[in-house]
Every structure is written in C-alpha cells, then in structure tokens.
Design a protein around this motif. Structure first.
Motif, PDB file in Angstrom:
ATOM      1  N   ASN A 122     103.293  61.471 -11.581  1.00  0.00           N
ATOM      2  CA  ASN A 122     104.227  61.383 -12.853  1.00  0.00           C
ATOM      3  C   ASN A 122     103.547  60.995 -13.882  1.00  0.00           C
ATOM      4  OD1 ASN A 122     105.915  61.744 -10.632  1.00  0.00           O
ATOM      5  ND2 ASN A 122     107.221  60.027 -11.073  1.00  0.00           N
ATOM      6  N   GLU A 123     102.565  59.670 -13.974  1.00  0.00           N
ATOM      7  CA  GLU A 123     102.291  59.275 -15.117  1.00  0.00           C
ATOM      8  C   GLU A 123     101.032  60.178 -15.871  1.00  0.00           C
ATOM      9  OE1 GLU A 123      99.787  55.085 -16.624  1.00  0.00           O
ATOM     10  OE2 GLU A 123     100.532  55.371 -14.497  1.00  0.00           O
ATOM     11  N   ALA A 124     100.452  61.010 -15.115  1.00  0.00           N
ATOM     12  CA  ALA A 124      99.685  62.109 -15.528  1.00  0.00           C
ATOM     13  C   ALA A 124     100.329  63.029 -16.505  1.00  0.00           C
ATOM     14  CB  ALA A 124      98.809  62.893 -14.351  1.00  0.00           C
ATOM     15  N   HIS A 125     101.618  63.455 -16.384  1.00  0.00           N
ATOM     16  CA  HIS A 125     102.263  64.277 -17.220  1.00  0.00           C
ATOM     17  C   HIS A 125     102.603  63.357 -18.588  1.00  0.00           C
ATOM     18  CE1 HIS A 125     103.512  66.338 -13.703  1.00  0.00           C
ATOM     19  NE2 HIS A 125     103.731  67.418 -14.355  1.00  0.00           N
ATOM     20  N   LEU A 126     102.393  62.014 -18.509  1.00  0.00           N
ATOM     21  CA  LEU A 126     102.625  61.256 -19.749  1.00  0.00           C
ATOM     22  C   LEU A 126     101.296  61.427 -20.501  1.00  0.00           C
ATOM     23  CD1 LEU A 126     104.682  58.026 -18.589  1.00  0.00           C
ATOM     24  CD2 LEU A 126     105.443  60.162 -19.269  1.00  0.00           C
TER      25      LEU A 126
END
Length: 688
Positions: free
Chosen positions: A94-98
């Motif tokens: 999820n954080e990689a999308h940020l």
C-alpha cells in the motif's frame, strides 16, 4: 510521498522485524534515510537467503524510497502472491503506491486494510496519510486521531497530525476562512510549542489577511537563532510594506542585510538581498534598485528571482514591455512559476491588454487554486467591465441668486473588452430667485467607446438638449468626440471636440448660446513623483464670440497612501468680445493658486477625497483678489456591487461661473453594478 509521512510508518513496521541481528545494519540504514546503501545491503543479503521475507520487505522499501517506486510495487505485488494474508507485505504494498504518488489507487487498498485491521496503528496512520495526500484533510484528521487512540502520544502520529493540520489550514486560508485556519495552526502549537514551520504558516496567514501586527509578532517568535532572526526580519519587512510603511520596510531590510553577511547560507543571503531590492523599489528608489539589479545580473545571470526583480522594477516604473519580457523569460525556465504567471497577468493588465491579462490570470488560477492575488486581479478586470447604472441628485446656488437642482441617470454596458455603450438622461431646473426667470432642461445622450489599440480609445457621445421656458422652447444637438491615448509611458493625452449649450443659469439658457470646444489635455508623470498637467481649449460660440483658455498644473506626489499631492495651478483665459452684462467674458483673466489633494480610506469600504486651493486672480485691469476652491467627498461601499457617495464643491474663482460669483454645489451619487460578471464573461471563458 513526503518522507515526513513515511518515517513514522516505517518505525512501526521495523519494530516487529528488527529482531534478526544480522540485518540490524540494514535496518539502521533505512531508518537514517540512506536508502541506496540499504538497497545494496539487502540485495547482498538476499544472495545468501533469497526467500527471507523480512529481507525482501526491506529490500522493497529501500528500492522504492531510493527513487524506483514502480519497481517496489512490483516486488511487493510478487510477495503478496506468496504471502497473501501477511499484514507487513500488504501495508508495504500500500505504502509503495504512496511513494509513486498513486494516492487514488492507495485509498481503496488502505480502506480494505483498516476494515480488516480496525485497531492496527500502522494501518490507521497510513490511511490518514493517504487521505491527507488526497487533500481530504478533515477525514484525514479523523483517522489520525483513531491512530492516536490506539497509541496515545505516539510521536509519529503527532507529526503526521501536524502536517495534516498544516495542509488543512492552508486550504482554509485559500478559501479565505482565516479564523478557522488560525485556530488550526494554534492547535499545532499546543502539541509543538513554538514550532518554526507552524509559526511561518501563521505569519503567512496574517500577511494574507493583512493583520500586520500579528504577522510581525509571529515572525518575532521565530527569531531564536541567527538564521531564524534574518528570516524573521525579511518577513517583518514584507509585513511593513503590506501595512503601507515602506520606509520601515527598507530600514528593517537593511538590518537583515547587514546581519546575513556573517552567515554562510547562500540561499538566505539571496533571499535577504532580494527583499532589500524590493524595499528599494517600494520606496521609489529606482536608480539604486536598478544599479542593484544590474550588479546582480552580472554576478548571477541565471536565477529566476533576479529576473523577477527586473520585472518588478519595470512594473513600478511603467516599463511594462521590459516586465513582460522578463516574465516570459521566467516562464520559459519554469512554466509553473507563480511570480512569472501572476506577474505576466499584471503586466498585461497594466499594458491595457485585457484579454491576454484574463488568460494569464486564469492560467495562474489553474496552477494555484483560489489564489487570493490572482482572484483579485480577475475581480478587478471584471469590475472594469461589469454593466452598471449610476444615479445622481444635485443642488447648486451662487450669490447671484441663481439656483439649480436636478438629477441624472446613466448606464454603461461593456459588450466586450474593446467596446462599451453608454446612455445618460439629465433633468435640470434652473431659476433666478430675484427675476423669477426659470428654465427646464432635458438632456439625453448615447455614447460608445472603442479601444483602437491598447491605451488608445475613441469615444463618441451624441444627444440633444431640450430647453423649456415660459414662452419658448428649443432643442439643440450635443456632440462629444475624444481620442484618448498614451503616446509614451507615464504620459496621457486627449484630443477632443465638444458641442454643448450654455446652461449655467436661466437667462443664459434662454439665449440658446451654443459652444464648440476644441481641446487638448496632456498629463506627464515621472518616477520621481513630479507631474505636469496642461489643458488648452479654444471655444467658438453661436453668438460669434470666441474664447481661449490655458490651464496648467505642476504637482508633486508626497505620499502614495493616503494619496497626497501638492502643486501650483496657473490659468489664463480671454474672450474676443466682452459682454459683461450677459456672461463673464473678460479680455484677459489670470489666476495662480497653490493646491493640495488628499485621497484615502477610513476603512476597507469607506474612502474620502479633499481638494483645496487658494491664490490670486486678476480680471483685466481690476485689482487682484483672493481665489479659493474646496471640494470634498465621501464614498461608502454599501455592498459588493453598490457604492454610495456624497460630495460638495465651493469656488469663487471667476472662470468657474458665467458671471464671476461664488458658486456652491452639493450632491449624492449611487452606483450599482447590476451584473456580477461582464456580459461577455461566459463566452470569453469558453474561448480561453
């Protein structure tokens, strides 16, 4: 994704996986922000243990944070296939999308994660940061508070909350909700007392809302180190300028300039010198400012802030071509530059290039949503082209027992930025209280103004004057033609012809004297506050009399706000034929006077003007006499589209009346912009 949101989440994750001692060095590299070194470390580690989940997660983080977020997304996507229900893999995915600024894609991923893990701190905080990046600040605050409910006092969550509130406050300020924005910033200061970043935002809020004392106070609170003291002084100088105290701004900027020499911070030195040159320009010290900019261009030919200074100097000295050239140069280097876009819009407006100014202003707003200065420029452009109507009622009297009263109604409709039409109707009753002579006049006018070129207008007004008496009536055509232009910067000229009927008193109206005026008006301004206005007029009358008039005024602008100028006026007038029994018509009349003109505001919605003059006048060979003139007025903005005003005039200057008596006029006006935007506004927007 800004690292200020990433670090708290990373610390939470690494606490659950840092027990593997052989990877401690890699964990420390990630924590310290040495992402490329961390990538190398975990890449090497995976050669010996390629299926280690913890190492794979850390390698993915290192790859993403070192500038390859798409590669990180793919790595975590592959891990999800192996560890489909693993929380650590999911939250890193999820954080990689940020990291890749895919906030819209990250939102449903975090929504699913917090639904499955409603009490997980990392999931709650990650979702709050996602919402913040989507600028849904109110919702983001709800979720960061949920995270803090799980781990009260957690520093990472408090830091995220701080930046969410900073974003929220900025949004509120943009929407002009200053009180709410101020409250939000003060909430941050409760958790982070005297936080410099928050204080700077608070100072900026006060600058935008023109609360100068509070802005200065916020800047002073920042000044706790040599560097911050200079930042504060630069801010205080700007606050002084906004508060219309430019001398104070220059004095403060000089202090900052002396202090910054001892620091090795080149960026701060440049900012301080930029503020100093701006202060010179604000104080109309244009020669000094030009020397400073010339010197900067030799030493630093590339920086945009130097070009911006040159452009600002051009705006203040009416060299708008130079300003446009500089702003275009800025936009070539940075098409999103705020100074370049808004500066170009203002320069186009000052050059009377209205459609390009609209276009540049809207481009600025497309880049900087709801930006106050850009919105203000659009409102100013609209205000000049809104359809309006104005009513006026007046009463005049003199010591020759003449009185007059009446009303006037006029309307103006701009059909485009180049063409506008006007209509006017005036009703006037004039009588003499001794002879009881009385006249009623109806004046109807229709006019049009066309912009031939920027700052070159052709104006034409055509109508008739219908006069009624006890025993007679007549109707005479009226004509007014004017060519208005600006031949050179800081110069304005007007060539005109006007046909009108003498209407000062009933006796003169009855005589049906038609006057044909041929005139030239010229005004010269300078960058050193001196100005010169001259009017030359030749009048041919239907009674075969001719009049020549010359009026010239040399004036000096003492202050900008309030606008205060003083000067000397000289007037010469002569008539070919002297008919003193009918109207004031000397062979030679001269007057010289000193005057003062003051225009300012009591508040944001109330303005005033006061003009007075006194001197000597001489009619032919008669002894000199004292002349005195006074004019005063008050304007009140009743609503955004309605302005009311009252005014009064008094004069004993002989040329102000037909018979040389004292003359007084009092009146009221009411102006209403009956459209919110110009008639052509929607059509124009469709083309831009």
């Amino acid at each position: 994704m800004n690292a200020r949101f990433l670090i708290p989440v990373f610390l939470l994750i690494t606490t659950t996986i840092s027990g593997q001692g052989s990877m401690n060095e890699g964990f420390q590299l990630l924590e310290s922000g040495s992402f490329e070194e961390a990538e190398s470390f975990f890449d090497a580690y995976l050669e010996s243990d390629p299926n280690n989940k913890t190492a794979l997660i850390c390698y993915g983080r290192a790859v993403g944070l070192s500038g390859e977020p798409v590669k990180a997304i793919n790595l975590f996507s592959e891990l999800k296939k192996v560890y489909s229900d693993d929380f650590e893999v999911q939250i890193n995915y999820n954080e990689a999308h940020l990291w890749n600024a895919q906030y819209g894609s990250a939102r449903p991923l975090y929504e699913a994660l917090v639904t499955a893990n409603p009490d997980n701190f990392a999931a709650l905080l990650g979702y709050a940061n996602t919402l913040s990046n989507l600028k849904e600040y109110a919702l983001a605050l709800e979720w960061v508070n949920k995270a803090l409910a799980v781990q009260p006092g957690n520093e990472g969550a408090k830091v995220s909350g701080k930046y969410i509130k900073l974003g929220y406050a900025n949004e509120l300020v943009t929407k002009k909700q200053y009180a709410r924005g101020e409250a939000m910033l003060n909430e941050i200061l409760m958790d982070f007392p005297e936080d410099k970043e928050t204080l700077l935002n608070l100072a900026n809020l006060y600058l935008i809302s023109r609360n100068v004392p509070m802005a200065k106070n916020a800047f002073q609170r920042i000044a706790t180190s040599p560097k911050d003291s200079i930042i504060a002084l630069n801010g205080i100088a700007l606050a002084a300028h906004i508060g219309e105290k430019d001398k104070e701004a220059l004095k403060t900027s000089r202090i900052a300039l002396k202090k910054v020499v001892s620091l090795k911070d080149q960026e701060l030195r440049d900012q301080t010198y930029e503020r100093f040159v701006q202060a010179l320009i604000w104080n109309s010290r244009f020669k000094e400012a030009k020397r400073a900019v010339d010197s900067l261009e030799q030493k630093k030919p590339g920086p945009l802030w130097v070009k911006s200074l040159r452009a600002t100097l051009g705006m203040y000295t009416a060299d708008f071509k130079s300003s446009l050239k500089e702003y275009d140069s800025i936009l070539v280097q940075d098409s999103t530059s705020f100074d370049g876009n808004l500066g170009k819009a203002n320069a186009l407006f000052a050059s009377d290039k209205i459609m390009p100014a609209y276009s540049a202003a809207f481009k600025t707003l497309s880049l900087y949503k709801e930006q106050t200065d850009a919105q203000g420029l659009v409102e100013k452009l609209n205000g000049l082209h809104n359809s309006s109507t104005q009513g006026k009622a007046f009463y005049t009297f003199d010591n020759g027992n003449n009185i007059a009263y009446g009303s006037q109604l006029s309307g103006e409709i701009p059909f485009s930025t180049k063409f506008r039409a006007t209509v006017t109707y005036q009703y006037r009753i004039t009588e003499n209280t001794i002879t009881f002579k009385k006249a009623l006049s109806h004046i109807v006018l229709a006019g049009a103004t066309y912009k031939l070129l920027p700052k070159t207008n052709l104006k034409a007004v055509l109508g008739f004057n219908n006069a009624n008496f006890d025993t007679n009536t007549y109707t005479q055509p009226i004509l007014d033609l004017r060519l208005q232009l600006q031949p050179l910067p800081l110069q304005n000229a007007e060539l005109g012809y006007q046909r009108e009927v003498q209407n000062f008193n009933a006796d003169l109206i009855e005589r049906e004297i038609v006057m044909n005026h041929f005139g030239l008006n010229y005004n010269l301004n300078t960058t050193f506050n001196l100005g010169w206005y001259t009017q030359i007029m030749h009048t041919r009358q239907s009674d075969d009399n001719n009049r020549n008039l010359v009026f010239t005024s040399l004036y000096y602008n003492v202050f900008k706000k309030p606008a205060f100028k003083v000067g000397v006026n000289y007037q010469y007038m002569s008539f070919a034929e002297q008919v003193p029994d009918i109207y004031f018509s000397p062979d030679q009349y001269q007057a010289i006077e000193v005057f003062a003109d003051l225009r300012g505001s009591f508040s944001e919605k109330s303005t005033y003007l006061l003009n007075c003059a006194t001197g000597l006048q001489k009619v032919e060979d008669d002894p000199q006499s004292v002349v005195f003139r006074l004019e005063a007025g008050l304007n009140q903005q009743i609503s955004k589209r309605v302005i009311g005003s009252i005014y009064g005039k008094y004069s004993n200057i002989a040329s102000a009346t037909a018979t040389g008596f004292n003359f007084t006029e009092i009146g009221v006006r009411l102006k209403w912009n009956f459209t919110k935007t110009p008639l052509f506004y929607k059509k124009m927007l469709a083309k831009l």
